[in-house]
Write a protein that holds these residues in place. Structure first.
Motif, mmCIF file in Angstrom:
data_model
loop_
_atom_site.group_PDB
_atom_site.id
_atom_site.type_symbol
_atom_site.label_atom_id
_atom_site.label_comp_id
_atom_site.label_asym_id
_atom_site.label_seq_id
_atom_site.Cartn_x
_atom_site.Cartn_y
_atom_site.Cartn_z
ATOM 1 N N MET A 135 0.831 -1.211 0.000
ATOM 2 C CA MET A 135 0.000 0.000 0.000
ATOM 3 C C MET A 135 0.866 1.262 0.000
ATOM 4 S SD MET A 135 -3.208 -0.420 -0.367
ATOM 5 C CE MET A 135 -2.834 -1.733 -1.535
ATOM 6 N N LYS A 136 2.009 1.211 0.649
ATOM 7 C CA LYS A 136 2.924 2.355 0.626
ATOM 8 C C LYS A 136 3.433 2.600 -0.793
ATOM 9 C CE LYS A 136 4.522 1.981 5.424
ATOM 10 N NZ LYS A 136 5.654 1.659 6.313
ATOM 11 N N LEU A 137 3.719 1.508 -1.491
ATOM 12 C CA LEU A 137 4.188 1.633 -2.874
ATOM 13 C C LEU A 137 3.070 2.158 -3.779
ATOM 14 C CD1 LEU A 137 6.286 -1.648 -3.279
ATOM 15 C CD2 LEU A 137 7.154 0.700 -3.337
ATOM 16 N N VAL A 138 1.847 1.644 -3.564
ATOM 17 C CA VAL A 138 0.714 2.104 -4.371
ATOM 18 C C VAL A 138 0.494 3.597 -4.146
ATOM 19 C CG1 VAL A 138 -1.777 1.923 -4.702
ATOM 20 C CG2 VAL A 138 -0.416 -0.154 -4.483
ATOM 21 N N GLN A 139 0.583 4.036 -2.881
ATOM 22 C CA GLN A 139 0.420 5.457 -2.604
ATOM 23 C C GLN A 139 1.495 6.286 -3.306
ATOM 24 O OE1 GLN A 139 1.412 8.362 0.950
ATOM 25 N NE2 GLN A 139 -0.298 7.050 1.582
ATOM 26 N N PHE A 140 2.736 5.801 -3.273
ATOM 27 C CA PHE A 140 3.832 6.513 -3.932
ATOM 28 C C PHE A 140 3.561 6.671 -5.430
ATOM 29 C CE2 PHE A 140 7.726 6.214 -6.470
ATOM 30 C CZ PHE A 140 8.377 7.375 -6.064
ATOM 31 N N PHE A 141 3.125 5.583 -6.076
ATOM 32 C CA PHE A 141 2.869 5.642 -7.520
ATOM 33 C C PHE A 141 1.645 6.514 -7.831
ATOM 34 C CE2 PHE A 141 5.339 1.556 -7.618
ATOM 35 C CZ PHE A 141 6.376 2.040 -8.395
ATOM 36 N N GLN A 142 0.617 6.415 -6.994
ATOM 37 C CA GLN A 142 -0.562 7.253 -7.218
ATOM 38 C C GLN A 142 -0.207 8.728 -7.124
ATOM 39 O OE1 GLN A 142 -4.044 6.477 -4.883
ATOM 40 N NE2 GLN A 142 -4.417 4.466 -5.777
#
Length: 382
Positions: A135-142
């Motif tokens: 989820m941290k990675l998804v937030q970064f990409f978003q």
């Protein structure tokens, strides 16, 4: 602004019909031609959308996938569709359609590009155990993609005041001057959820309407129900909603079976008769970790039910504490149980607070009022 042809870019056809029906009708009544773009569909829902007078175009999108090549393919397909039809305005909602639909609109030289962020979702939702690495990675990409696309969007619409603070201000995302607008809840056709006072001769019952996910507070609801049930065995606890077995944060079938067998809850499953379930319940409960502005809560308010929910973004927009219900701290099972007990011990407050919920729904969540506000934000209200 003169607008003749509007593109609405969403995801599932069922979602677009259920939550955008009144808006589509409003646009058509204003004299606009509406095209709806959906990526998940079947003939039944496509026919329902067409019955409103809108055109339907299908496209490919992986809603939760992280494959950049598939997303690039989506972007190019949307651009091709936009260039072919030459819309005057593109209005996208949900994360990926806002990102790729808005970029495609700018590449296709659409004069008016609007995006709606209905909630920040799992990547911005706190958990008691912390966020997963994924989820941290998804937030970064978003956030990285929002940095690219937001400067190209004419108007960015949020449903609550917290989301633009937590996304745009906190992450320092550049955007056009005066682009940010807060709509409030999407709203309901209130006659579909008629006010119905709770029958005081009935046993007190609590209901949650949600997918059975951690983030919806399903575990807190179950734990609080167990506490209350031990003290007040006649209290009833209902769950209306389906399992999401593909979601790693969902309740499992075994967990659900065990809870049902324990006798703590009544599991209603998925139903299209939400209004009836709400009418037959005393108090609506949603211990969610974060929302846009939850539709299920709006439905319960329209019918006249007091609300117990969490003091988090989106949820706090539906309750004035101690007036039409209660706000509890997120993840706090004991606080949730105590507020349930309050209604058992003060049943006269159910209809008193429920009446306040009804008044708030009339003021804030009437789809006719909301759609006029949305059309004005978009600049296409005649």
């Amino acid at each position: 602004m003169k607008v003749n042809k509007i593109f609405l870019i969403g995801t599932t056809a069922s979602n677009l019909y259920l939550f955008r029906k009144d808006f589509i009708i409003s646009c058509i009544e204003q004299g606009h031609q509406v095209f709806t773009l959906v990526s998940e569909y079947d003939d039944v829902w496509l026919d329902k959308i067409k019955s409103l007078g809108a055109e339907v175009i299908t496209y490919g999108l992986s809603r939760s996938g992280l494959n950049p090549f598939k997303d690039l393919k989506t972007l190019l397909q949307l651009r091709e569709i936009i260039v072919e039809h030459q819309p005057d305005l593109v209005f996208s909602f949900f994360t990926k359609p806002v990102i790729y639909g808005s970029l495609a609109a700018r590449l296709g030289k659409v004069p008016n590009v609007i995006g709606m962020i209905e909630g920040l979702g799992s990547p911005f939702t706190d958990h008691p155990t912390g966020q997963s690495l994924k989820m941290k990675l998804v937030q970064f990409f978003q956030v990285s993609l929002y940095r690219i696309v937001f400067p190209f969007i004419d108007k960015i619409i949020f449903l609550n005041d917290d989301d633009p603070k937590d996304l745009i201000i906190s992450k320092k995302i550049y955007h056009r001057k005066d682009a940010i607008h807060v709509l409030g809840g999407i709203g309901l056709k209130l006659e579909d959820y008629p006010y119905s006072p709770w029958d005081t001769s009935s046993n007190i019952s609590f209901v949650i309407v949600a997918r059975l996910l951690i983030e919806k507070g399903i575990y807190e609801y179950l734990a609080a129900a167990k506490i209350v049930k031990e003290k007040y065995p006649n209290a009833c606890f209902k769950i209306v909603g389906s399992l999401d077995t593909k979601n790693p944060s969902g309740l499992t079938q075994d967990e659900l079976d065990n809870v049902i067998q324990s006798g703590v809850i009544e599991y209603k499953g998925f139903t299209n008769q939400i209004a009836e379930e709400l009418k037959n319940s005393s108090v609506f409960v949603l211990p969610s970790y974060r929302e846009g502005v939850p539709r299920s809560t709006q439905e319960a308010m329209a019918i006249g039910r007091p609300i117990i929910t969490t003091d988090v973004p989106g949820c706090r927009d539906t309750v004035i504490d101690s007036v039409n219900g209660f706000l509890t701290p997120k993840w706090d099972v004991n606080a949730l149980a105590n507020k349930m007990i309050y209604f058992i011990e003060h049943p006269e407050q159910i209809n008193i607070m429920g009446q306040e919920s009804y008044k708030m729904a009339q003021e804030k969540f009437d789809a006719e009022k909301v759609n006029v506000k949305l059309l004005r934000i978009m600049g296409i209200c005649n």
